[in-house]
Enzyme design. Structure first.
Site, PDB file in Angstrom:
ATOM      1  NE  ARG A 275       5.470  -0.327   9.776  1.00 55.65           N
ATOM      2  CZ  ARG A 275       6.106   0.256   8.786  1.00 55.65           C
ATOM      3  NH1 ARG A 275       6.955   1.225   9.040  1.00 55.65           N
ATOM      4  NH2 ARG A 275       5.922  -0.109   7.550  1.00 55.65           N
TER       5      ARG A 275
ATOM      6  NE  ARG B   2      -8.268   3.115   8.783  1.00 54.83           N
ATOM      7  CZ  ARG B   2      -7.624   2.436   7.851  1.00 54.83           C
ATOM      8  NH1 ARG B   2      -8.152   1.343   7.345  1.00 54.83           N
ATOM      9  NH2 ARG B   2      -6.473   2.870   7.403  1.00 54.83           N
TER      10      ARG B   2
ATOM     11  NE  ARG C 289      14.243 -11.075  12.075  1.00 52.58           N
ATOM     12  CZ  ARG C 289      14.399 -12.367  12.315  1.00 52.58           C
ATOM     13  NH1 ARG C 289      15.531 -12.829  12.843  1.00 52.58           N
ATOM     14  NH2 ARG C 289      13.428 -13.234  12.032  1.00 52.58           N
TER      15      ARG C 289
ATOM     16  NE  ARG D  36       5.278  -9.249   3.678  1.00 50.84           N
ATOM     17  CZ  ARG D  36       5.457  -7.983   4.014  1.00 50.84           C
ATOM     18  NH1 ARG D  36       4.505  -7.313   4.635  1.00 50.84           N
ATOM     19  NH2 ARG D  36       6.577  -7.358   3.736  1.00 50.84           N
TER      20      ARG D  36
ATOM     21  CD  GLU E   8       7.762 -10.846   2.080  1.00 51.02           C
ATOM     22  OE1 GLU E   8       7.831 -10.432   3.249  1.00 51.02           O
ATOM     23  OE2 GLU E   8       7.549 -10.111   1.101  1.00 51.02           O
TER      24      GLU E   8
ATOM     25  CE1 TYR F  32       9.705  -1.360   8.752  1.00 53.68           C
ATOM     26  CE2 TYR F  32       8.934  -1.532  10.998  1.00 53.68           C
ATOM     27  CZ  TYR F  32       8.852  -1.901   9.682  1.00 53.68           C
ATOM     28  OH  TYR F  32       7.898  -2.824   9.314  1.00 53.68           O
TER      29      TYR F  32
ATOM     30  CG  ASP G 111       6.936   3.509   5.684  1.00 53.01           C
ATOM     31  OD1 ASP G 111       7.311   2.322   5.756  1.00 53.01           O
ATOM     32  OD2 ASP G 111       5.993   3.965   6.353  1.00 53.01           O
TER      33      ASP G 111
HETATM   34  N1  UDP Z   1       1.844  -6.966  12.166  1.00 54.66           N
HETATM   35  C1  UDP Z   1       1.170  -8.003  12.786  1.00 54.66           C
HETATM   36  N2  UDP Z   1       0.353  -8.794  12.047  1.00 54.66           N
HETATM   37  C2  UDP Z   1       0.163  -8.600  10.722  1.00 54.66           C
HETATM   38  C3  UDP Z   1       0.826  -7.520  10.090  1.00 54.66           C
HETATM   39  C4  UDP Z   1       1.670  -6.727  10.837  1.00 54.66           C
HETATM   40  O1  UDP Z   1       1.312  -8.223  13.970  1.00 54.66           O
HETATM   41  O2  UDP Z   1      -0.593  -9.384  10.112  1.00 54.66           O
HETATM   42  C5  UDP Z   1       2.742  -6.130  12.994  1.00 54.66           C
HETATM   43  C6  UDP Z   1       4.145  -6.699  13.076  1.00 54.66           C
HETATM   44  O3  UDP Z   1       4.635  -6.463  14.377  1.00 54.66           O
HETATM   45  C7  UDP Z   1       4.925  -5.882  12.071  1.00 54.66           C
HETATM   46  C8  UDP Z   1       4.248  -4.519  12.191  1.00 54.66           C
HETATM   47  O4  UDP Z   1       2.890  -4.830  12.449  1.00 54.66           O
HETATM   48  O5  UDP Z   1       6.284  -5.836  12.376  1.00 54.66           O
HETATM   49  C9  UDP Z   1       4.394  -3.640  10.981  1.00 54.66           C
HETATM   50  O6  UDP Z   1       3.891  -4.325   9.873  1.00 54.66           O
HETATM   51  P1  UDP Z   1       4.068  -3.786   8.388  1.00 54.66           P
HETATM   52  O7  UDP Z   1       3.227  -4.648   7.519  1.00 54.66           O
HETATM   53  O8  UDP Z   1       3.835  -2.332   8.386  1.00 54.66           O
HETATM   54  O9  UDP Z   1       5.604  -4.101   8.127  1.00 54.66           O
HETATM   55  P2  UDP Z   1       6.444  -4.081   6.766  1.00 54.66           P
HETATM   56  O10 UDP Z   1       5.488  -4.183   5.626  1.00 54.66           O
HETATM   57  O11 UDP Z   1       7.248  -2.832   6.784  1.00 54.66           O
HETATM   58  O12 UDP Z   1       7.285  -5.283   6.868  1.00 54.66           O
END
Ligand code: UDP
Length: 379
Positions: free
Chosen positions: A179, A183, A256, A287, A312, A360, A362
């Protein structure tokens, strides 16, 4: 029958389905066990700020039809997601992984220098896979190490991912990390999509717009009176947990969920960004969300002397909690496949959304799926 559709769950799938069915003159009843509609999109106004009660939602898509559709219900703002990560080394890094991150991590200033560094960082993991005769990463750790290398894996991925999923990176599937874009440009926009934003006035505006003119019964649990609800409509649109629908006959699926520690602070601007990830294993939360930044930009954040933040805490789901994320491991995928086989045989039940499809998802693909359902002839 009184209704064409009984829609179980007033989340995004259910509300979009109800809207499009209603437009076609179908009689719909939407029920939801919670006291509000919107599912996990629901926002609560605190200190004049729309607080995402069940976790931050950022709408993003490249599908113009989906974007035009949601904007026809409520206009969206210009919010662009560009999270910051607070790493175990005490430094702040830009996400997703881009030239800013590489500069902050290694001091590299050009794409060429960054490429050379990435090459060096990925080498060990690639060599190991080669030696073992493996062509595709077998788990999230291998995926991360071969994609981005060990420094970034250790500083920005490992701790965060293991906190979020409560499982080792070696036990999680590789696709979760796919996901995240990588870049070689100085571009902190988290998403690659053409369009993104937050509904002006909050997500409740979107849900209320979708459900305008539709009969909705809140505080109504399908499973408390299943026979009665089923007797009301020709077809059921089910957006709840698929294992519960089948009375857990193949066992329980795991999820989860997130515990929010929400605080009102007497300051205008706590962290200067909507999303700050804490990627260290030793910080208990994954976060901190500062909600006002989703809807207020630049120095307008100072117009409100207060702010609302949510820490969170990612936890395993138990009965009585709201499930958020399907757990993407082998055991759960195998159990889900059995339920899916039953679901595929149903003639009068449509399963949709994160819980019913154990996926999962969006938001935009949910809407795309409902739109395409109404274009096809299966109704
Ligand atoms: N992820 C990570 N570090 C970060 C942010 C995301 O390793 O700082 C990884 C982590 O495995 C996570 C995945 O990227 O489950 C997808 O993150 P995303 O933010 O897309 O998840 P969501 O917002 O759907 O919870």
């Amino acid at each position: 029958m009184k209704y064409d559709y009984l829609i179980v769950g007033a989340g995004l799938f259910g509300a979009t389905f109800a809207h499009l069915a209603n437009n076609q003159g179908k009689r719909c009843l939407v029920i939801d066990k919670r006291p509000h509609s919107g599912g996990n999109l629901y926002c609560e106004k605190i200190e004049g700020i729309n607080v995402h009660k069940y976790g931050a939602h950022i709408f993003h898509t490249s599908d113009k039809e989906v974007w035009d559709f949601v904007n026809s219900i409520v206009p969206f703002n210009r919010y662009t997601n560009s999270p910051i990560a607070m790493a175990p080394d005490g430094n702040l890094y830009n996400l997703p992984f881009n030239m800013n991150t590489f500069y902050q991590m290694w001091g590299v200033k050009t794409p060429e220098e960054a490429m050379a560094k990435l090459e060096e960082q990925r080498r060990d993991a690639l060599d190991k896979m080669l030696q073992e005769g493996v062509s595709e990463p077998r788990n999230l750790e291998e995926q991360a190490l071969t994609l981005i290398g060990k420094d970034i894996y250790e500083q920005l991925i490992k701790g965060y991912t293991e906190k979020q999923w409560g499982r080792k990176c070696t036990q999680l599937p590789a696709f979760i990390i796919k996901r995240l874009p990588v870049r070689l440009t100085f571009d902190n926009n988290y998403f690659n999509d053409n369009y993104q934003g937050i509904p002006i006035g909050g997500y409740n505006q979107l849900i209320n717009g979708l459900l305008d003119g539709v009969e909705v019964k809140l505080n109504s649990d399908f499973f408390n009176n299943r026979e009665y609800w089923e007797s009301l409509a020709d077809k059921i649109v089910f957006t709840g947990k698929i294992d519960e629908f089948y009375d857990y006959r193949y066992g329980k699926l795991e999820y989860r969920t997130v515990d929010f520690n929400t605080k009102i602070l007497d300051e205008s601007n706590h962290q200067g960004n909507a999303v700050v990830n804490y990627t260290s294993a030793s910080v208990p939360y994954t976060r901190i969300i500062e909600h006002k930044h989703f809807e207020t930009f630049g120095n307008a954040v100072y117009d409100n002397p207060k702010t609302v933040i949510s820490e969170e805490h990612s936890t395993e789901w138990h009965d009585g909690m709201e499930p958020f994320y399907p757990v993407n491991d082998e055991r759960n995928q195998t159990v889900y496949a059995q339920y899916k086989e039953l679901a595929d045989k149903e003639l009068n039940v449509i399963f949709g959304g994160r819980l019913a499809e154990y996926k999962y998802y969006d938001m935009a693909p949910i809407i795309a799926k409902v739109i395409s359902y109404f274009k096809s002839d299966e109704k």
